[in-house]
Design a protein around this motif. Structure first.
Motif, PDB file in Angstrom:
ATOM      1  N   GLN A  10      -5.612   0.198   4.322  1.00  0.00           N
ATOM      2  CA  GLN A  10      -5.709   0.399   2.878  1.00  0.00           C
ATOM      3  C   GLN A  10      -5.865  -0.931   2.142  1.00  0.00           C
ATOM      4  O   GLN A  10      -5.580  -2.000   2.671  1.00  0.00           O
ATOM      5  CB  GLN A  10      -4.470   1.128   2.361  1.00  0.00           C
ATOM      6  CG  GLN A  10      -4.261   2.520   2.917  1.00  0.00           C
ATOM      7  CD  GLN A  10      -3.062   3.188   2.275  1.00  0.00           C
ATOM      8  OE1 GLN A  10      -3.017   3.427   1.064  1.00  0.00           O
ATOM      9  NE2 GLN A  10      -2.058   3.489   3.094  1.00  0.00           N
ATOM     10  N   GLU A  11      -6.262  -0.827   0.879  1.00  0.00           N
ATOM     11  CA  GLU A  11      -6.472  -2.013   0.058  1.00  0.00           C
ATOM     12  C   GLU A  11      -5.149  -2.512  -0.513  1.00  0.00           C
ATOM     13  O   GLU A  11      -4.324  -1.733  -0.998  1.00  0.00           O
ATOM     14  CB  GLU A  11      -7.447  -1.693  -1.078  1.00  0.00           C
ATOM     15  CG  GLU A  11      -7.836  -2.905  -1.913  1.00  0.00           C
ATOM     16  CD  GLU A  11      -8.902  -2.576  -2.945  1.00  0.00           C
ATOM     17  OE1 GLU A  11      -9.110  -3.411  -3.848  1.00  0.00           O
ATOM     18  OE2 GLU A  11      -9.519  -1.492  -2.849  1.00  0.00           O
ATOM     19  N   PHE A  12      -4.951  -3.794  -0.452  1.00  0.00           N
ATOM     20  CA  PHE A  12      -3.760  -4.479  -0.954  1.00  0.00           C
ATOM     21  C   PHE A  12      -3.562  -4.210  -2.451  1.00  0.00           C
ATOM     22  O   PHE A  12      -4.489  -4.304  -3.245  1.00  0.00           O
ATOM     23  CB  PHE A  12      -3.932  -5.981  -0.711  1.00  0.00           C
ATOM     24  CG  PHE A  12      -2.833  -6.854  -1.199  1.00  0.00           C
ATOM     25  CD1 PHE A  12      -1.648  -6.977  -0.490  1.00  0.00           C
ATOM     26  CD2 PHE A  12      -2.994  -7.604  -2.354  1.00  0.00           C
ATOM     27  CE1 PHE A  12      -0.643  -7.826  -0.928  1.00  0.00           C
ATOM     28  CE2 PHE A  12      -1.995  -8.456  -2.804  1.00  0.00           C
ATOM     29  CZ  PHE A  12      -0.817  -8.564  -2.085  1.00  0.00           C
ATOM     30  N   VAL A  68       0.887  -1.167   0.000  1.00  0.00           N
ATOM     31  CA  VAL A  68       0.000   0.000   0.000  1.00  0.00           C
ATOM     32  C   VAL A  68       0.925   1.217   0.000  1.00  0.00           C
ATOM     33  O   VAL A  68       2.128   1.104   0.226  1.00  0.00           O
ATOM     34  CB  VAL A  68      -0.927   0.075   1.233  1.00  0.00           C
ATOM     35  CG1 VAL A  68      -1.881  -1.113   1.289  1.00  0.00           C
ATOM     36  CG2 VAL A  68      -0.126   0.198   2.525  1.00  0.00           C
ATOM     37  N   ASP A 128      -7.506 -12.895   2.855  1.00  0.00           N
ATOM     38  CA  ASP A 128      -7.835 -12.870   1.435  1.00  0.00           C
ATOM     39  C   ASP A 128      -6.678 -12.454   0.546  1.00  0.00           C
ATOM     40  O   ASP A 128      -6.765 -12.544  -0.683  1.00  0.00           O
ATOM     41  CB  ASP A 128      -9.028 -11.939   1.187  1.00  0.00           C
ATOM     42  CG  ASP A 128      -8.780 -10.514   1.667  1.00  0.00           C
ATOM     43  OD1 ASP A 128      -7.914 -10.334   2.554  1.00  0.00           O
ATOM     44  OD2 ASP A 128      -9.445  -9.585   1.176  1.00  0.00           O
ATOM     45  N   THR A 129      -5.555 -12.003   1.133  1.00  0.00           N
ATOM     46  CA  THR A 129      -4.423 -11.534   0.323  1.00  0.00           C
ATOM     47  C   THR A 129      -3.112 -12.229   0.648  1.00  0.00           C
ATOM     48  O   THR A 129      -2.178 -12.198  -0.159  1.00  0.00           O
ATOM     49  CB  THR A 129      -4.224 -10.021   0.507  1.00  0.00           C
ATOM     50  OG1 THR A 129      -4.019  -9.737   1.905  1.00  0.00           O
ATOM     51  CG2 THR A 129      -5.428  -9.243   0.001  1.00  0.00           C
ATOM     52  N   GLY A 181      -2.471  -4.091   3.742  1.00  0.00           N
ATOM     53  CA  GLY A 181      -3.624  -4.825   3.231  1.00  0.00           C
ATOM     54  C   GLY A 181      -3.517  -6.328   3.355  1.00  0.00           C
ATOM     55  O   GLY A 181      -4.223  -7.061   2.645  1.00  0.00           O
TER      56      GLY A 181
END
Length: 218
Positions: free
Chosen positions: A141-143, A134, A176-177, A172
């Motif tokens: 914040q979004e990955f 990020v 899920d990441t 992020g």
């Protein structure tokens, strides 16, 4: 390795936050000066106090101007790993050597828009490469998956023997990441809200570690 970021913890209860993730590998400490990044967090006195309050190795990420001056004191204060940004450093090799001389591992971080190819030889002086996933400055914040080619390149150079260092990702990271980051070659994962936003931060650490191990690049 999982390094929970106290940026997402309650700053009034940092010792309790550390206790809640006692099985973490590192405890990630984001130091921001409101100059290099547009946020102000904590500094050396808090790091000294936190070091006295926990046995977890402190992973200090300095998002500050003039790291050449300020990075070595964090090692002297007991941090296990001290990382600074190439974009802010004037003499990264000398700073890395000073950090190591003070007893800590030396880390070099790059923003999402900074390529690592120009620094591959410099990285021989370091123990950790921190690839920001990020823009540095704020949690939650979004990955940014588009930076993973840098992680893959670093892992290729580690595998070939050109470099010997940890490949760390920060920003992020969650259930899920973390698989994509591990598959790309990361072996240290900074997770903030995914850990300290969970009902049981300790269980969140174990779950992230298990998920990463199942996806790590060989």
């Amino acid at each position: 390795m999982i390094a929970p970021s106290i940026l997402s913890a309650d700053f009034a209860r940092l010792a309790e936050a550390a206790d809640s993730v006692s099985r973490a590998d590192w405890l990630h400490v984001d130091v921001m000066d409101a100059h290099f990044v547009p946020n102000l967090t904590i500094g050396l006195p808090v790091v000294k106090s936190l070091h006295a309050a926990t046995d977890i190795p402190l992973d200090c990420h300095l998002m500050i101007d003039d790291p050449d001056r300020w990075a070595p004191p964090y090692a002297e204060a007991g941090a296990a790993n001290v990382t600074f940004h190439i974009e802010a450093a004037h003499d990264p090799v000398a700073t890395a050597r000073a950090i190591r001389a003070a007893g800590a591992l030396a880390g070099l971080s790059v923003k999402p828009g900074t390529e690592i190819e120009p620094y591959l030889d410099v990285l021989r002086e370091f123990d950790t490469l921190l690839v920001m996933t990020v823009e540095p400055g704020f949690g939650g914040q979004e990955f940014m998956a588009e930076v993973l080619p840098k992680v893959r390149l670093a892992r290729e150079h580690v595998r070939s023997g050109h470099l010997r260092l940890f490949v760390e990702v920060d920003g992020g990271i969650g259930e899920d990441t973390i698989e994509a980051a591990a598959a790309a070659g990361a072996d240290v994962f900074v997770a903030g809200s995914a850990v300290f936003g969970a009902d049981d931060p300790g269980c969140a650490v174990e779950s992230l570690r298990s998920t990463a191990r199942g996806s790590m690049a060989v």
